[in-house]
Motif scaffolding. Sequence first.
Motif, PDB file in Angstrom:
ATOM      1  N   SER A 519     -24.574  24.188  43.250  1.00  0.00           N
ATOM      2  CA  SER A 519     -25.545  23.667  44.206  1.00  0.00           C
ATOM      3  C   SER A 519     -26.817  23.729  43.600  1.00  0.00           C
ATOM      4  CB  SER A 519     -25.473  24.317  45.531  1.00  0.00           C
ATOM      5  OG  SER A 519     -25.992  25.719  45.495  1.00  0.00           O
ATOM      6  N   ARG A 520     -27.837  23.002  44.156  1.00  0.00           N
ATOM      7  CA  ARG A 520     -29.094  23.341  43.614  1.00  0.00           C
ATOM      8  C   ARG A 520     -29.810  24.560  43.423  1.00  0.00           C
ATOM      9  NH1 ARG A 520     -33.266  20.063  42.303  1.00  0.00           N
ATOM     10  NH2 ARG A 520     -32.153  18.167  43.161  1.00  0.00           N
ATOM     11  N   ILE A 521     -29.285  25.469  44.483  1.00  0.00           N
ATOM     12  CA  ILE A 521     -29.746  27.142  44.511  1.00  0.00           C
ATOM     13  C   ILE A 521     -29.425  27.628  43.252  1.00  0.00           C
ATOM     14  CG2 ILE A 521     -29.444  29.085  45.654  1.00  0.00           C
ATOM     15  CD1 ILE A 521     -28.657  27.716  48.206  1.00  0.00           C
ATOM     16  N   ALA A 557     -24.343  14.606  44.743  1.00  0.00           N
ATOM     17  CA  ALA A 557     -24.961  13.703  45.148  1.00  0.00           C
ATOM     18  C   ALA A 557     -26.036  13.952  46.328  1.00  0.00           C
ATOM     19  CB  ALA A 557     -24.344  12.414  45.601  1.00  0.00           C
ATOM     20  N   PHE A 558     -25.730  14.894  47.074  1.00  0.00           N
ATOM     21  CA  PHE A 558     -26.438  15.532  48.391  1.00  0.00           C
ATOM     22  C   PHE A 558     -27.413  16.300  47.564  1.00  0.00           C
ATOM     23  CE2 PHE A 558     -27.686  17.763  52.041  1.00  0.00           C
ATOM     24  CZ  PHE A 558     -27.664  16.628  53.007  1.00  0.00           C
ATOM     25  N   CYS A 559     -27.127  17.003  46.761  1.00  0.00           N
ATOM     26  CA  CYS A 559     -28.240  18.269  46.287  1.00  0.00           C
ATOM     27  C   CYS A 559     -29.100  17.408  45.525  1.00  0.00           C
ATOM     28  CB  CYS A 559     -27.695  19.255  45.435  1.00  0.00           C
ATOM     29  SG  CYS A 559     -26.912  20.528  46.274  1.00  0.00           S
ATOM     30  N   GLU A 560     -28.930  16.203  44.898  1.00  0.00           N
ATOM     31  CA  GLU A 560     -29.883  15.315  44.078  1.00  0.00           C
ATOM     32  C   GLU A 560     -30.772  14.816  45.009  1.00  0.00           C
ATOM     33  OE1 GLU A 560     -30.366  14.732  40.980  1.00  0.00           O
ATOM     34  OE2 GLU A 560     -28.142  15.348  40.179  1.00  0.00           O
ATOM     35  N   ALA A 561     -30.605  14.546  46.063  1.00  0.00           N
ATOM     36  CA  ALA A 561     -31.295  14.018  47.270  1.00  0.00           C
ATOM     37  C   ALA A 561     -31.976  14.812  48.127  1.00  0.00           C
ATOM     38  CB  ALA A 561     -30.598  12.962  48.038  1.00  0.00           C
ATOM     39  N   CYS A 562     -31.662  16.162  47.911  1.00  0.00           N
ATOM     40  CA  CYS A 562     -32.334  17.136  48.697  1.00  0.00           C
ATOM     41  C   CYS A 562     -32.563  18.205  48.014  1.00  0.00           C
ATOM     42  CB  CYS A 562     -31.138  17.801  49.841  1.00  0.00           C
ATOM     43  SG  CYS A 562     -31.608  19.263  50.810  1.00  0.00           S
ATOM     44  N   ASN A 563     -33.878  18.678  48.399  1.00  0.00           N
ATOM     45  CA  ASN A 563     -34.631  19.772  47.607  1.00  0.00           C
ATOM     46  C   ASN A 563     -35.192  20.766  48.563  1.00  0.00           C
ATOM     47  OD1 ASN A 563     -35.248  19.664  45.166  1.00  0.00           O
ATOM     48  ND2 ASN A 563     -37.446  18.491  45.245  1.00  0.00           N
ATOM     49  N   LYS A 564     -34.432  20.832  49.709  1.00  0.00           N
ATOM     50  CA  LYS A 564     -34.980  21.876  50.757  1.00  0.00           C
ATOM     51  C   LYS A 564     -35.043  23.253  50.201  1.00  0.00           C
ATOM     52  CE  LYS A 564     -34.575  22.434  55.789  1.00  0.00           C
ATOM     53  NZ  LYS A 564     -33.793  22.187  57.018  1.00  0.00           N
ATOM     54  N   CYS A 565     -33.912  23.740  49.620  1.00  0.00           N
ATOM     55  CA  CYS A 565     -33.939  25.185  49.053  1.00  0.00           C
ATOM     56  C   CYS A 565     -35.076  25.331  48.236  1.00  0.00           C
ATOM     57  CB  CYS A 565     -32.568  25.494  48.568  1.00  0.00           C
ATOM     58  SG  CYS A 565     -31.849  24.478  47.327  1.00  0.00           S
ATOM     59  N   ALA A 566     -35.319  24.614  47.361  1.00  0.00           N
ATOM     60  CA  ALA A 566     -36.163  24.624  46.309  1.00  0.00           C
ATOM     61  C   ALA A 566     -37.784  24.593  46.991  1.00  0.00           C
ATOM     62  CB  ALA A 566     -36.290  23.691  45.372  1.00  0.00           C
ATOM     63  N   THR A 614     -31.921  28.011  55.016  1.00  0.00           N
ATOM     64  CA  THR A 614     -32.192  26.842  55.306  1.00  0.00           C
ATOM     65  C   THR A 614     -31.580  25.542  54.733  1.00  0.00           C
ATOM     66  OG1 THR A 614     -33.715  27.056  53.105  1.00  0.00           O
ATOM     67  CG2 THR A 614     -34.648  27.581  55.251  1.00  0.00           C
ATOM     68  N   CYS A 615     -30.722  25.803  53.849  1.00  0.00           N
ATOM     69  CA  CYS A 615     -29.777  24.607  53.710  1.00  0.00           C
ATOM     70  C   CYS A 615     -29.158  23.808  54.722  1.00  0.00           C
ATOM     71  CB  CYS A 615     -28.733  25.119  52.667  1.00  0.00           C
ATOM     72  SG  CYS A 615     -27.459  23.920  52.236  1.00  0.00           S
ATOM     73  N   PRO A 616     -29.038  22.482  54.826  1.00  0.00           N
ATOM     74  CA  PRO A 616     -28.622  21.751  55.851  1.00  0.00           C
ATOM     75  C   PRO A 616     -26.995  21.964  55.826  1.00  0.00           C
ATOM     76  CG  PRO A 616     -29.854  20.279  54.338  1.00  0.00           C
ATOM     77  CD  PRO A 616     -29.836  21.706  53.735  1.00  0.00           C
ATOM     78  N   TRP A 617     -26.416  22.478  54.699  1.00  0.00           N
ATOM     79  CA  TRP A 617     -24.954  22.685  55.136  1.00  0.00           C
ATOM     80  C   TRP A 617     -24.784  24.192  55.702  1.00  0.00           C
ATOM     81  CZ3 TRP A 617     -20.865  19.573  53.181  1.00  0.00           C
ATOM     82  CH2 TRP A 617     -21.425  18.508  52.700  1.00  0.00           C
TER      83      TRP A 617
HETATM   84 FE1  SF4 Z   1     -28.403  21.479  48.041  1.00  0.00          FE
HETATM   85 FE2  SF4 Z   1     -30.298  20.979  49.962  1.00  0.00          FE
HETATM   86 FE3  SF4 Z   1     -28.673  23.055  50.173  1.00  0.00          FE
HETATM   87 FE4  SF4 Z   1     -30.320  23.093  48.240  1.00  0.00          FE
HETATM   88  S1  SF4 Z   1     -30.931  23.052  50.279  1.00  0.00           S
HETATM   89  S2  SF4 Z   1     -28.295  23.723  48.144  1.00  0.00           S
HETATM   90  S3  SF4 Z   1     -30.372  21.051  47.512  1.00  0.00           S
HETATM   91  S4  SF4 Z   1     -28.132  20.829  50.022  1.00  0.00           S
END
Ligand code: SF4
Length: 742
Positions: A519-521, A557-566, A614-617
């Motif tokens: 994941s992006r984390i 693909a999801f983490c490419e489009a989501c930056n929420k954790c960052a 905070t991750c949508p998952w």
């Molecule tokens: Fe991926 Fe978004 Fe969760 Fe970060 S917050 S791990 S970018 S899905």
Amino acid sequence: MTLKFFSDKNRPVHLGPYPLERLKRQIGVPRLSRIPAIAPLSFHRPEQPESIVNAMGEYQAMMDALRDGLVNPARADIPSDPQERSNHLKAFGYFNDASMVGIGRIPDSARLEEARLNPDIGRLAHALMTRQTKTLASGIDLIMADLKDSMNAPPGSIETHSHAVVFLYEHLRDPEAHEPGCDWIMDAQDHRACLRSSETAVVIANYIRLLGFSAKAHSLSSTDVDLNQLAVASGLVTVEDDRLVAPWLGERFGLAVVTTDMDLAHDAPLAPMEFQPWRHLRGFDWWLGRHSSKNALNRDPFRNRRYVDGAYPFERLKRVDEPTTFIDEMNVARVPKRADMFARAQFGDMGKSVQDGAKGGHYARKSAPSFAQRRALGAFVLLQDGESTEGPRPADGERNAANLKAASYFLGADAVGLSRCPEWAWYSHDATGAPIDPPHDQAVSMIIDQGFETMEGASGDDWISVAQSMRAYLRFSLIGGVLAQQIRNLGYKAKAHTVMDGEVLQPPLLLLSGLGEVSRIGEVILNPYLGPRLKSGAVTTDMPMAHDKPIDFGLQAFCEACNKCARECPSGAITAGPKLMFNGYEIWKSDSQKCATYRITTQGGAMCGRCMKTCPWNLEGLFAEAPVRWAASHIPAAAPLLAKLDDAAGRGGLNPVKKWWWDIELQTDGAYRAANQPVNRRDLQKDLDLKYEDQTLAVYPAPLAPPPWPYPFPMDREAGIAAYQAMIPAAEYRKRLAAGDS
Ligand code: SF4
């Protein structure tokens, strides 16, 4: 998957997963004379060497050895209201996954004339004193001294204790005789409930003592009190036809108790079942779960599922031959354990303030719940490795795999995956600097859920954060440790790799065993059903086993489009940029130095897991969420919209209803009192537009790793920043590999 139709976001944690508050109570003291006496529980089954009960024995004895201890002479500054205290302790029990918690007075008849003591404690003490302890965990001398004191101490009196906190753990479905994977777990329900309830009682008794009150844990194998009488007195069960019956569960449960002198409010005893409101006990409300997270359909996750398959529908996931991110297996750089950021912090590589925060595990000690968990966590280190017996050495890899999985799920793991354990997944050197010659080539990886409910009430970096981590680490230490012992009992080698003492890197094993994707984390592997809200552990072994395959659920693909954790990371450690190659892995490489520094030195809380929060998952597990999860996995183009919707719904924000812990911090006189700095109660930063080009990140690949030996090696941040800038995408890396230019 567990069916949950209604969100319980408005239900305080101390009410628990069952609607106990809707049951009728009885006025006055219940009749205790007809209560069946507690039956002793033995953890020895020599006639059934394959039974997991044998492997639980030392762990149960260890917890029984820790059920008492010194009371902190500096009393904590906590609320004086007995009801607030009771709510708090109940919530702690539910945080630990108790099915029900009740609090009552201790009637004189519940005090045993002679305490029942686990005879295995003496055997364990002898074994530990003579056994060659291979562990290299820091502070092991202190752990041994503490244990020696506990094991040799005369049993402490509970004369001054007038209150009992009772933890009830329900049984799961009985495994069936020919069910795949159930060779080891037959007839072990009572032992499982004893083990799991003891874990909670031992931690919470230690917690109360740290707050400056006397407290002692009691299990079915070591107790000064009659657990059955206390379960009745605390309003958890009734006596029906001379049998103990719990609402919704009948006779299928186990108990542990904490007795204490802390003044607590009591629950009234339950009225007999015939007077209970039908709709809450068996009717429509219970079937739908209108007032509770448990309902008739989800109460037992294994009601309609085989143990070998786990509680979640992992069988629906798409399996692939290779992980969805590239691993250059031939060129993965093995690093010494000394390169671990927490080891570097302790040696002062990151400066004095970080070293002070890390010394003696201060980041865990400064929060009372996590310090309470730490004692058992340290003690279990002594059991996580050992000699194998002359066991039967079962050789059928498919059958072994099924047994390993079913046993792990039965004990309480949330996800389990099996894989090879390649040499490159091992550290190069252990904590002393000695080279590691990988002794095992098979791995059982496990995931422990950090728990949605408490995460909802937390900011991710406040005063419960460290206890969320430690709770999951402790759970794995217990389950993984028992599983490793089971394997050794069967004649193979095995070691549980815990947070205190591990020699393998877990992320690659999680990828290989199909437990998640990168994941992006960064180093956090994300599971499709638990999100990133997890801690992992591994048992390595030479037992032959069939393997699982990696999974692909569309996360890249999801983490490419989501930056929420960052965006939400308080230390700015998570990259808003692309995946790059690091030490042979394709990964969204985070700045581990920034992350570790923040976690160790934050003043407004203890540790941090805000990215997980905070991750949508990070989902509640509602029925209504299933289509969202499906779309996130199957329609890559929907990822930006789903990520935006998640933000718009305010998901990942704070839910004050779920806050149950106290914001108290360890002070210099040893007491826990109001935190010294404003608490980290941050909410979402939806307006922040984080840009990759504005970030300055550093990485420390193998050439910048410290030597393996235990002496200081200051970090060179400038070199780390340059190393970050030198990382290249996987496509470019592969091109260079093909051209012979790696
Ligand atoms: Fe991926 Fe978004 Fe969760 Fe970060 S917050 S791990 S970018 S899905």
